[in-house]
Design a protein around this motif. Structure first.
Motif, PDB file in Angstrom:
ATOM      1  N   ILE A 175       0.831  -1.200   0.000  1.00 55.50           N
ATOM      2  CA  ILE A 175       0.000   0.000   0.000  1.00 55.50           C
ATOM      3  C   ILE A 175       0.867   1.251   0.000  1.00 55.50           C
ATOM      4  O   ILE A 175       0.552   2.250  -0.660  1.00 55.50           O
ATOM      5  N   THR A 176       1.983   1.214   0.710  1.00 55.35           N
ATOM      6  CA  THR A 176       2.872   2.373   0.824  1.00 55.35           C
ATOM      7  C   THR A 176       3.455   2.779  -0.522  1.00 55.35           C
ATOM      8  O   THR A 176       3.466   3.954  -0.873  1.00 55.35           O
ATOM      9  N   THR A 177       3.929   1.790  -1.284  1.00 60.28           N
ATOM     10  CA  THR A 177       4.578   2.096  -2.570  1.00 60.28           C
ATOM     11  C   THR A 177       3.630   1.923  -3.758  1.00 60.28           C
ATOM     12  O   THR A 177       4.033   2.142  -4.897  1.00 60.28           O
ATOM     13  N   ASN A 178       2.387   1.500  -3.484  1.00 64.44           N
ATOM     14  CA  ASN A 178       1.393   1.230  -4.539  1.00 64.44           C
ATOM     15  C   ASN A 178       1.955   0.277  -5.584  1.00 64.44           C
ATOM     16  O   ASN A 178       1.868   0.509  -6.790  1.00 64.44           O
ATOM     17  N   SER A 179       2.547  -0.827  -5.093  1.00 61.67           N
ATOM     18  CA  SER A 179       3.122  -1.825  -6.003  1.00 61.67           C
ATOM     19  C   SER A 179       2.653  -3.220  -5.602  1.00 61.67           C
ATOM     20  O   SER A 179       2.397  -3.492  -4.435  1.00 61.67           O
ATOM     21  N   THR A 180       2.551  -4.081  -6.603  1.00 61.11           N
ATOM     22  CA  THR A 180       2.127  -5.460  -6.366  1.00 61.11           C
ATOM     23  C   THR A 180       3.357  -6.318  -6.119  1.00 61.11           C
ATOM     24  O   THR A 180       4.247  -6.400  -6.973  1.00 61.11           O
ATOM     25  N   LEU A 181       3.411  -6.958  -4.952  1.00 54.78           N
ATOM     26  CA  LEU A 181       4.544  -7.803  -4.597  1.00 54.78           C
ATOM     27  C   LEU A 181       4.403  -9.202  -5.172  1.00 54.78           C
ATOM     28  O   LEU A 181       5.376  -9.787  -5.639  1.00 54.78           O
ATOM     29  N   LEU A 182       3.187  -9.761  -5.115  1.00 58.42           N
ATOM     30  CA  LEU A 182       2.896 -11.087  -5.652  1.00 58.42           C
ATOM     31  C   LEU A 182       1.482 -11.106  -6.195  1.00 58.42           C
ATOM     32  O   LEU A 182       0.605 -10.411  -5.672  1.00 58.42           O
ATOM     33  N   ILE A 183       1.254 -11.900  -7.230  1.00 57.21           N
ATOM     34  CA  ILE A 183      -0.102 -12.070  -7.753  1.00 57.21           C
ATOM     35  C   ILE A 183      -0.363 -13.555  -7.947  1.00 57.21           C
ATOM     36  O   ILE A 183       0.511 -14.296  -8.409  1.00 57.21           O
ATOM     37  N   GLY A 184      -1.543 -13.988  -7.543  1.00 60.98           N
ATOM     38  CA  GLY A 184      -1.880 -15.409  -7.587  1.00 60.98           C
ATOM     39  C   GLY A 184      -2.445 -15.839  -8.927  1.00 60.98           C
ATOM     40  O   GLY A 184      -2.644 -15.034  -9.837  1.00 60.98           O
ATOM     41  N   SER A 185      -2.735 -17.119  -9.023  1.00 58.95           N
ATOM     42  CA  SER A 185      -3.298 -17.667 -10.254  1.00 58.95           C
ATOM     43  C   SER A 185      -4.793 -17.356 -10.335  1.00 58.95           C
ATOM     44  O   SER A 185      -5.436 -17.016  -9.343  1.00 58.95           O
ATOM     45  N   ASN A 186      -5.343 -17.490 -11.529  1.00 66.83           N
ATOM     46  CA  ASN A 186      -6.774 -17.264 -11.745  1.00 66.83           C
ATOM     47  C   ASN A 186      -7.590 -18.401 -11.154  1.00 66.83           C
ATOM     48  O   ASN A 186      -7.157 -19.549 -11.137  1.00 66.83           O
ATOM     49  N   GLY A 187      -8.779 -18.060 -10.664  1.00 67.44           N
ATOM     50  CA  GLY A 187      -9.699 -19.063 -10.159  1.00 67.44           C
ATOM     51  C   GLY A 187     -11.109 -18.743 -10.621  1.00 67.44           C
ATOM     52  O   GLY A 187     -11.372 -17.668 -11.179  1.00 67.44           O
ATOM     53  N   TYR A 188     -12.019 -19.669 -10.386  1.00 66.21           N
ATOM     54  CA  TYR A 188     -13.419 -19.470 -10.791  1.00 66.21           C
ATOM     55  C   TYR A 188     -14.324 -20.258  -9.865  1.00 66.21           C
ATOM     56  O   TYR A 188     -14.059 -21.428  -9.570  1.00 66.21           O
ATOM     57  N   CYS A 189     -15.367 -19.610  -9.381  1.00 66.88           N
ATOM     58  CA  CYS A 189     -16.422 -20.335  -8.674  1.00 66.88           C
ATOM     59  C   CYS A 189     -17.755 -19.820  -9.217  1.00 66.88           C
ATOM     60  O   CYS A 189     -18.067 -18.640  -9.159  1.00 66.88           O
ATOM     61  N   SER A 190     -18.500 -20.734  -9.786  1.00 63.17           N
ATOM     62  CA  SER A 190     -19.707 -20.413 -10.540  1.00 63.17           C
ATOM     63  C   SER A 190     -20.780 -19.781  -9.669  1.00 63.17           C
ATOM     64  O   SER A 190     -21.093 -20.266  -8.584  1.00 63.17           O
ATOM     65  N   TYR A 191     -21.359 -18.692 -10.169  1.00 68.04           N
ATOM     66  CA  TYR A 191     -22.489 -18.062  -9.488  1.00 68.04           C
ATOM     67  C   TYR A 191     -23.790 -18.754  -9.884  1.00 68.04           C
ATOM     68  O   TYR A 191     -24.795 -18.636  -9.196  1.00 68.04           O
ATOM     69  N   ASN A 192     -23.783 -19.521 -10.977  1.00 70.03           N
ATOM     70  CA  ASN A 192     -24.983 -20.265 -11.387  1.00 70.03           C
ATOM     71  C   ASN A 192     -25.175 -21.531 -10.561  1.00 70.03           C
ATOM     72  O   ASN A 192     -26.292 -21.942 -10.289  1.00 70.03           O
ATOM     73  N   ASP A 193     -24.046 -22.158 -10.171  1.00 70.04           N
ATOM     74  CA  ASP A 193     -24.106 -23.426  -9.430  1.00 70.04           C
ATOM     75  C   ASP A 193     -23.903 -23.246  -7.928  1.00 70.04           C
ATOM     76  O   ASP A 193     -23.785 -24.224  -7.201  1.00 70.04           O
ATOM     77  N   ASN A 194     -23.824 -21.981  -7.475  1.00 75.60           N
ATOM     78  CA  ASN A 194     -23.604 -21.708  -6.043  1.00 75.60           C
ATOM     79  C   ASN A 194     -22.380 -22.441  -5.505  1.00 75.60           C
ATOM     80  O   ASN A 194     -22.433 -23.122  -4.494  1.00 75.60           O
ATOM     81  N   SER A 195     -21.251 -22.305  -6.187  1.00 79.82           N
ATOM     82  CA  SER A 195     -20.046 -23.038  -5.786  1.00 79.82           C
ATOM     83  C   SER A 195     -19.098 -22.169  -4.956  1.00 79.82           C
ATOM     84  O   SER A 195     -19.155 -20.943  -4.980  1.00 79.82           O
ATOM     85  N   TYR A 196     -18.222 -22.876  -4.223  1.00 83.28           N
ATOM     86  CA  TYR A 196     -17.214 -22.263  -3.372  1.00 83.28           C
ATOM     87  C   TYR A 196     -15.835 -22.582  -3.922  1.00 83.28           C
ATOM     88  O   TYR A 196     -15.636 -23.591  -4.595  1.00 83.28           O
TER      89      TYR A 196
END
Length: 197
Positions: free
Chosen positions: A123-144
């Motif tokens: 937050i101090t330097t407004n920089s991203t230190l690490l970024i994770g992989s993409n994920g998906y949880c369906s809003y149609n199937d009520n998934s977690y």
């Protein structure tokens, strides 16, 4: 004490702090008992463990997720702090660590948010230190889904950090955490940190 196959000329007294070690080429080296025992299993005395979490009373709901914008998980609990110096703002989830090099292993729960990912933001330097992989949880199937973020990063003294998420769908009181209602606390995010140096 005698090291096997070193011969009598390569022995040390029983109470000695020096240990003789014979290498494959026959050369005998010496190491202090303290250094030998301190490095068994690859452990280092400099490593410190920290655990932060997003934990609320039993029956709590995680709340609706803001969409199409990076938002902070509301970390609110310091479960373990071997450094004794971590500062956590429980209203924002922003935390300060002692300067150093760290390894993070973070897990965060989501419900029906569509596409989602995590990042560690300075937050101090407004920089991203690490970024994770993409994920998906369906809003149609009520998934977690449990999203994870792992990696090594460096932080300077006085820099504020946040575990942030980005998702595409909101609107459910369970988007950011479900409720088990077993009488124990509801925990939706756990951040394990190892201070390497």
């Amino acid at each position: 004490m005698q090291i096997k196959n070193l011969g009598s000329e390569k022995t040390t007294a029983e109470n000695s702090d020096i240990i003789a070690i014979q290498q494959a080429d026959g050369v005998t080296c010496h190491i202090t008992r303290e250094n030998f025992l301190g490095n068994v299993g690859g452990a280092t005395s400099a490593q410190k463990y920290i655990q932060l979490s997003e934990t609320f009373p039993s029956g709590s709901k995680g709340g609706s997720a803001p969409v199409n914008a990076w938002s902070a998980r509301k970390l609110n609990t310091i479960k373990t702090d071997d450094t004794g110096t971590v500062v956590l703002d429980s209203s924002t989830g922003v935390f300060l660590l002692p300067a150093g090099i760290y390894y993070i292993n973070a897990t965060s729960n989501f419900y029906a948010v569509g596409e989602v990912k995590l990042r560690l933001q300075n937050i101090t330097t407004n920089s991203t230190l690490l970024i994770g992989s993409n994920g998906y949880c369906s809003y149609n199937d009520n998934s977690y889904t449990d999203m994870q973020l792992r990696g090594r990063f460096t932080v300077a003294s006085g820099e504020s950090l946040a575990l942030q998420y980005y998702c595409r769908v909101g609107g459910s009181i369970y988007n950011l955490g479900t409720t088990v209602q077993d009488g124990s606390s509801e925990t939706w995010t756990i951040v394990d940190l190892s201070k390497i140096s």
